[in-house]
Design a protein around this motif. Structure first.
Motif, PDB file in Angstrom:
ATOM      1  N   GLN A 138       0.834  -1.209   0.000  1.00 29.63           N
ATOM      2  CA  GLN A 138       0.000   0.000   0.000  1.00 29.63           C
ATOM      3  C   GLN A 138       0.870   1.260   0.000  1.00 29.63           C
ATOM      4  O   GLN A 138       2.060   1.207   0.301  1.00 29.63           O
ATOM      5  N   ASP A 142      -1.691   4.618   3.543  1.00 26.32           N
ATOM      6  CA  ASP A 142      -2.534   3.418   3.607  1.00 26.32           C
ATOM      7  C   ASP A 142      -1.839   2.292   4.361  1.00 26.32           C
ATOM      8  O   ASP A 142      -2.495   1.516   5.069  1.00 26.32           O
ATOM      9  N   LYS A 179      -8.371  -1.968   0.163  1.00 22.88           N
ATOM     10  CA  LYS A 179      -8.122  -0.690  -0.497  1.00 22.88           C
ATOM     11  C   LYS A 179      -9.189  -0.507  -1.563  1.00 22.88           C
ATOM     12  O   LYS A 179      -9.378  -1.363  -2.427  1.00 22.88           O
ATOM     13  N   GLN A 180      -9.917   0.612  -1.469  1.00 22.48           N
ATOM     14  CA  GLN A 180     -10.933   0.946  -2.460  1.00 22.48           C
ATOM     15  C   GLN A 180     -10.755   2.403  -2.858  1.00 22.48           C
ATOM     16  O   GLN A 180      -9.963   3.119  -2.251  1.00 22.48           O
ATOM     17  N   LYS A 181     -11.485   2.843  -3.866  1.00 25.71           N
ATOM     18  CA  LYS A 181     -11.349   4.232  -4.332  1.00 25.71           C
ATOM     19  C   LYS A 181     -11.590   5.242  -3.219  1.00 25.71           C
ATOM     20  O   LYS A 181     -10.932   6.270  -3.158  1.00 25.71           O
ATOM     21  N   LYS A 182     -12.545   4.955  -2.339  1.00 27.12           N
ATOM     22  CA  LYS A 182     -12.890   5.883  -1.261  1.00 27.12           C
ATOM     23  C   LYS A 182     -11.915   5.838  -0.080  1.00 27.12           C
ATOM     24  O   LYS A 182     -12.032   6.625   0.841  1.00 27.12           O
ATOM     25  N   ARG A 187     -11.234   0.488   3.406  1.00 25.48           N
ATOM     26  CA  ARG A 187     -12.546   0.113   3.949  1.00 25.48           C
ATOM     27  C   ARG A 187     -12.358  -0.958   5.011  1.00 25.48           C
ATOM     28  O   ARG A 187     -11.855  -2.042   4.730  1.00 25.48           O
ATOM     29  N   ASN A 215      -9.012   7.460   5.283  1.00 30.56           N
ATOM     30  CA  ASN A 215      -8.052   8.022   4.338  1.00 30.56           C
ATOM     31  C   ASN A 215      -6.815   8.558   5.028  1.00 30.56           C
ATOM     32  O   ASN A 215      -5.862   8.959   4.380  1.00 30.56           O
TER      33      ASN A 215
END
Length: 130
Positions: A12, A16, A57-60, A63, A92
């Motif tokens: 990451q 992250d 890991k997601q776009k937002k 999670r 984030n």
């Protein structure tokens, strides 16, 4: 921690990676009996073969998902689906993680469980275990 989970965290971005490492550390602390592994391409912790908590890991953002989180009745956990009992929160920044909330959610994850392990046998019907 499972070596595959360590590898996932290592791949990451810097921020992250901090988030993932803290989440894994806290999950392992409060669910020491849980088995953890990469499942469907992201880290997941299981109790008696039943998925309890995981992150991805997601776009937002990162999670953090609790498979039975809808039943926790926690306003900070966003309920994404209507059919199942999952709920999650996105991070984030490392600073967004509230350790008291996380501890409470992990304790609830042990106490409140729906049977995802046997969902296929039951043709998509969830039953509460605890």
């Amino acid at each position: 921690m499972n070596l595959d989970v360590q590898t996932y965290n290592y791949t990451q971005s810097a921020e992250d990676k901090l988030i993932c490492n803290l989440l894994a550390e806290q999950i392992n602390l409060y669910l020491p009996e849980a088995e953890n592994k990469i499942w469907h391409a992201h880290p997941v912790w299981f109790l008696n073969g039943n998925p309890i908590v995981g992150y991805s890991k997601q776009k937002k953002g990162i999670r953090l998902m609790f498979w039975s989180g809808k039943s926790f009745e926690e306003t900070k956990l966003n309920i994404l689906g209507g059919k199942f009992q999952d709920a999650s929160i996105f991070y984030n920044s490392f600073d967004e993680i509230n350790s008291t909330d996380l501890e409470n959610w992990l304790k609830k994850a042990k106490e409140i469980q729906w049977d995802y392990k046997n969902i296929i046998k039951r043709k998509g019907i969830l039953e509460r275990l605890k």
